[in-house]
Design a protein around this motif. Structure first.
Motif, PDB file in Angstrom:
ATOM      1  N   TRP A   8      41.848  10.935 -28.542  1.00  0.00           N
ATOM      2  CA  TRP A   8      42.116  12.363 -28.728  1.00  0.00           C
ATOM      3  C   TRP A   8      43.198  12.553 -29.787  1.00  0.00           C
ATOM      4  N   ASP A   9      43.010  13.590 -30.601  1.00  0.00           N
ATOM      5  CA  ASP A   9      44.040  14.023 -31.542  1.00  0.00           C
ATOM      6  C   ASP A   9      44.929  15.021 -30.812  1.00  0.00           C
ATOM      7  N   LEU A  10      46.187  14.662 -30.606  1.00  0.00           N
ATOM      8  CA  LEU A  10      47.085  15.517 -29.838  1.00  0.00           C
ATOM      9  C   LEU A  10      47.437  16.802 -30.564  1.00  0.00           C
ATOM     10  N   ARG A  11      47.285  16.827 -31.878  1.00  0.00           N
ATOM     11  CA  ARG A  11      47.637  18.035 -32.620  1.00  0.00           C
ATOM     12  C   ARG A  11      46.578  19.108 -32.497  1.00  0.00           C
ATOM     13  N   THR A  12      45.323  18.716 -32.277  1.00  0.00           N
ATOM     14  CA  THR A  12      44.234  19.683 -32.154  1.00  0.00           C
ATOM     15  C   THR A  12      43.605  19.688 -30.769  1.00  0.00           C
ATOM     16  N   GLY A  13      43.816  18.622 -29.995  1.00  0.00           N
ATOM     17  CA  GLY A  13      43.206  18.522 -28.681  1.00  0.00           C
ATOM     18  C   GLY A  13      41.752  18.091 -28.702  1.00  0.00           C
ATOM     19  N   ARG A  14      41.251  17.636 -29.852  1.00  0.00           N
ATOM     20  CA  ARG A  14      39.841  17.266 -29.974  1.00  0.00           C
ATOM     21  C   ARG A  14      39.654  15.758 -29.862  1.00  0.00           C
ATOM     22  N   CYS A  15      38.467  15.389 -29.406  1.00  0.00           N
ATOM     23  CA  CYS A  15      38.101  13.977 -29.338  1.00  0.00           C
ATOM     24  C   CYS A  15      37.658  13.534 -30.735  1.00  0.00           C
ATOM     25  N   VAL A  16      38.354  12.553 -31.299  1.00  0.00           N
ATOM     26  CA  VAL A  16      38.055  12.118 -32.660  1.00  0.00           C
ATOM     27  C   VAL A  16      37.256  10.821 -32.682  1.00  0.00           C
ATOM     28  N   VAL A  17      37.325  10.021 -31.627  1.00  0.00           N
ATOM     29  CA  VAL A  17      36.560   8.777 -31.549  1.00  0.00           C
ATOM     30  C   VAL A  17      35.987   8.664 -30.141  1.00  0.00           C
ATOM     31  N   PHE A  18      34.688   8.358 -30.068  1.00  0.00           N
ATOM     32  CA  PHE A  18      34.005   8.195 -28.791  1.00  0.00           C
ATOM     33  C   PHE A  18      33.650   6.718 -28.623  1.00  0.00           C
ATOM     34  N   LEU A  19      34.195   6.093 -27.578  1.00  0.00           N
ATOM     35  CA  LEU A  19      34.016   4.661 -27.355  1.00  0.00           C
ATOM     36  C   LEU A  19      32.898   4.447 -26.337  1.00  0.00           C
ATOM     37  N   GLU A  20      31.738   4.088 -26.832  1.00  0.00           N
ATOM     38  CA  GLU A  20      30.555   3.922 -25.992  1.00  0.00           C
ATOM     39  C   GLU A  20      30.064   2.486 -26.093  1.00  0.00           C
ATOM     40  N   GLY A  21      29.896   1.811 -24.956  1.00  0.00           N
ATOM     41  CA  GLY A  21      29.427   0.441 -24.980  1.00  0.00           C
ATOM     42  C   GLY A  21      29.599  -0.289 -23.664  1.00  0.00           C
ATOM     43  N   HIS A  22      30.586   0.096 -22.880  1.00  0.00           N
ATOM     44  CA  HIS A  22      30.786  -0.555 -21.588  1.00  0.00           C
ATOM     45  C   HIS A  22      29.691  -0.141 -20.605  1.00  0.00           C
ATOM     46  N   LEU A  23      29.377  -1.048 -19.699  1.00  0.00           N
ATOM     47  CA  LEU A  23      28.330  -0.783 -18.720  1.00  0.00           C
ATOM     48  C   LEU A  23      28.883  -0.217 -17.421  1.00  0.00           C
ATOM     49  N   LYS A  24      30.181  -0.401 -17.194  1.00  0.00           N
ATOM     50  CA  LYS A  24      30.797   0.122 -15.979  1.00  0.00           C
ATOM     51  C   LYS A  24      32.118   0.811 -16.330  1.00  0.00           C
ATOM     52  N   GLU A  25      32.865   1.153 -15.318  1.00  0.00           N
ATOM     53  CA  GLU A  25      34.085   1.949 -15.484  1.00  0.00           C
ATOM     54  C   GLU A  25      35.105   1.253 -16.388  1.00  0.00           C
ATOM     55  N   ILE A  26      35.862   2.071 -17.112  1.00  0.00           N
ATOM     56  CA  ILE A  26      36.962   1.562 -17.934  1.00  0.00           C
ATOM     57  C   ILE A  26      38.253   1.754 -17.140  1.00  0.00           C
ATOM     58  N   TYR A  27      38.958   0.644 -16.915  1.00  0.00           N
ATOM     59  CA  TYR A  27      40.162   0.680 -16.087  1.00  0.00           C
ATOM     60  C   TYR A  27      41.447   0.534 -16.894  1.00  0.00           C
ATOM     61  N   SER A  28      41.348   0.187 -18.174  1.00  0.00           N
ATOM     62  CA  SER A  28      42.570   0.009 -18.952  1.00  0.00           C
ATOM     63  C   SER A  28      42.279   0.222 -20.431  1.00  0.00           C
ATOM     64  N   VAL A  29      43.199   0.870 -21.118  1.00  0.00           N
ATOM     65  CA  VAL A  29      43.112   1.067 -22.576  1.00  0.00           C
ATOM     66  C   VAL A  29      44.495   0.775 -23.154  1.00  0.00           C
ATOM     67  N   HIS A  30      44.504   0.223 -24.395  1.00  0.00           N
ATOM     68  CA  HIS A  30      45.793  -0.097 -25.006  1.00  0.00           C
ATOM     69  C   HIS A  30      45.633  -0.190 -26.517  1.00  0.00           C
ATOM     70  N   PHE A  31      46.536   0.488 -27.238  1.00  0.00           N
ATOM     71  CA  PHE A  31      46.552   0.447 -28.699  1.00  0.00           C
ATOM     72  C   PHE A  31      47.271  -0.806 -29.178  1.00  0.00           C
ATOM     73  N   SER A  32      46.802  -1.342 -30.286  1.00  0.00           N
ATOM     74  CA  SER A  32      47.499  -2.435 -30.944  1.00  0.00           C
ATOM     75  C   SER A  32      48.628  -1.873 -31.801  1.00  0.00           C
ATOM     76  N   PRO A  33      49.710  -2.618 -31.995  1.00  0.00           N
ATOM     77  CA  PRO A  33      50.791  -2.128 -32.868  1.00  0.00           C
ATOM     78  C   PRO A  33      50.338  -1.878 -34.304  1.00  0.00           C
ATOM     79  N   ASN A  34      49.214  -2.487 -34.735  1.00  0.00           N
ATOM     80  CA  ASN A  34      48.770  -2.227 -36.111  1.00  0.00           C
ATOM     81  C   ASN A  34      48.221  -0.816 -36.287  1.00  0.00           C
TER      82      ASN A  34
END
Length: 490
Positions: free
Chosen positions: A360-386
């Protein structure tokens, strides 16, 4: 002349009745009624007269529209006479502008303008001007603060890009040697400390920004602070009554914040979110809003905003300085389990029980990237420092690494034999990825390359939480077996 013409006109004889006329009057009225009844019957038979069979209709007393308008006009004039309006023409124009009215009309003078403002206030109410001014001041203040916040984020982005350019200028051979040395040290990771943290499973662990404390959350409702690396108990935080899902340190806690300032945030399955400082065993504030389980909380890099995710399909963003909710976001079809902010603070990633991730873009509140590919629930997300890689851990036993620049899955890591409960990048450079799972192990993977470097085995139960210290020297794992462990390279 005939005899008939000579004859005198006949005189009408008057009749004189003696006694009461009551009987004669009854006869006359009866004859009239019979004649009238015959006429009514004839009209009904002809279809010209319709008489209902006992049906009635209530007639309401209604005032004509003209009378209502007149009464309303009188009421408006009465209210207008009671409203106090400033005689300053500049203030009158400002009031009209705040109410959305033109500040002046053709041929209108100050007195007419003042009367027009009085007339408008008589319709919308005298408090409307005060409310509009307060809203205008609040919007202006929020805009100024927002500009300051986003300027701060721009500075963070510039620093990150400068560090990336400096890293690119390093010779390829030098970078390869550094990477080999780091991989060698990671392969030598061993259990440095093991501590029983509670009577119930330890659901979450998080290092303080100065790497000197570790916070743990338990299903008993208790949160605890431990010193690092000796793992001695500093304080027990009592406030939750149900399973605590996570507890996280504020970015400046222990570095630039006082002991009395808000330094931690925690959440529980009853929908409660609590704020803590480093001095008291009790929460300093409660955040209310979610109706169902709050699974994760995460601090914005600025330390001013707090993000929460809940199984009511919502994520919320709270401004702790203004002490109000500034974002109420829907987007997942099922519960939202985890949230993490971009290092620059401009984006937020969420993972939900619908098996999809969103950025999500916090400045607009819109979803900018949709992550589709997992077959079951997503339990953790984490950004890389890069800033352009993001990792997601799922119930399908895999960890996926996504490339945000082309919005595609970069690599799927067949990480574990059970659901992946937590993923973490190295906070300093992002040179390795840490995953924890319900197969009782945590694993370290190289970045890039995604080759396994070390399996952290030792827990007798599910690994529910993992974290890497900000200085990159220690790794913490918390488990269903009621213990947490610290891992260090020899």
């Amino acid at each position: 002349m005939s005899d008939s013409e000579d004859a005198a006109p006949a005189m009408k004889r008057t009749r004189v009745y003696y006694g009461s006329l009551e009987e004669k009057e009854r006869e006359r009225l009866g004859a009239d009624a019979m004649r009238g009844g015959d006429a009514v019957k004839a009209g009904i038979e002809a279809g010209n007269i319709n008489i209902s069979s006992g049906e009635t209709m209530d007639m309401e007393e209604r005032v004509s529209e003209r009378q209502q308008e007149a009464l309303a006009a009188f009421e408006r004039r009465r209210r207008a006479r009671q409203i106090m309006v400033s005689t300053d023409d500049a203030e009158v124009k400002a009031g009209l502008r705040a109410l959305g009215e033109p500040i002046t009309l053709f041929g209108e003078g100050p007195a007419d303008r003042r009367e027009r403002l009085r007339s408008v206030l008589s319709v919308v109410g005298p408090d409307a001007l005060k409310k509009s001014r307060r809203e205008e001041e609040r919007a202006k203040r929020s805009q100024d603060e927002c500009q300051q916040t986003w300027y701060h984020l721009v500075v963070r982005a510039m620093r990150r890009l400068e560090a990336a350019r400096a890293q690119r200028e390093v010779a390829e051979a030098t970078r390869a040697i550094r990477q080999q040395e780091m991989h060698k040290s990671l392969r030598n990771l061993n259990n440095f400390c093991s501590q029983i943290g509670d009577d119930r499973p330890i659901s979450f662990c998080h290092f303080s920004p100065d790497s000197k404390m570790l916070a743990t959350a338990s299903w008993s409702g208790l949160c605890k602070l431990w010193s690092v690396p000796d793992c001695s108990l500093i304080r027990t935080l009592r406030g939750h009554n149900t399973n605590v899902g996570s507890i996280v340190f504020r970015p400046q806690a222990g570095v630039s914040l006082d002991q009395s300032d808000v330094s931690l945030a925690s959440c529980a399955t009853d929908g409660s979110v609590k704020l803590w400082n480093l001095q008291s065993d009790e929460p300093v504030a409660d955040i209310e809003g979610h109706s169902e389980r709050v699974s994760r909380v995460s601090w914005h890099p600025s330390g001013r905003f707090l993000g929460t995710t809940s199984y009511d399909n919502l994520r919320r963003l709270w401004d702790l300085e203004v002490q109000e909710e500034i974002l109420h976001q829907e987007g997942h079809s099922k519960g939202v389990h985890d949230i993490h902010f971009h290092p620059d603070g401009s984006l937020a990633a969420t993972g939900g029980l619908d098996a999809f991730g969103r950025v999500w873009d916090l400045r607009t509140g819109r979803c900018v990237v949709f992550l589709e590919g997992h077959l079951k629930e997503i339990y953790s997300v984490h950004f890389s420092p890069n800033g352009y890689h993001i990792a997601t851990g799922s119930g399908d036993n895999t960890c996926k690494v996504w490339e945000l620049r082309n919005r595609k899955c970069l690599y799927t890591v067949p990480a574990h034999q059970n659901l992946v409960s937590a993923v973490r990048f190295q906070p300093t450079d992002g040179h390795f990825l840490l995953t924890g799972a319900y197969d009782n192990t945590a694993k370290v993977w190289s970045h890039p390359g995604w080759t396994p470097l070390k399996t952290l085995a030792g827990h007798e139960g599910k690994v529910m939480g993992v974290d890497v210290s900000p200085d990159g020297k220690l790794i913490a794992t918390s488990s269903y077996d009621r213990t947490f462990k610290l891992w260090l390279t020899e």
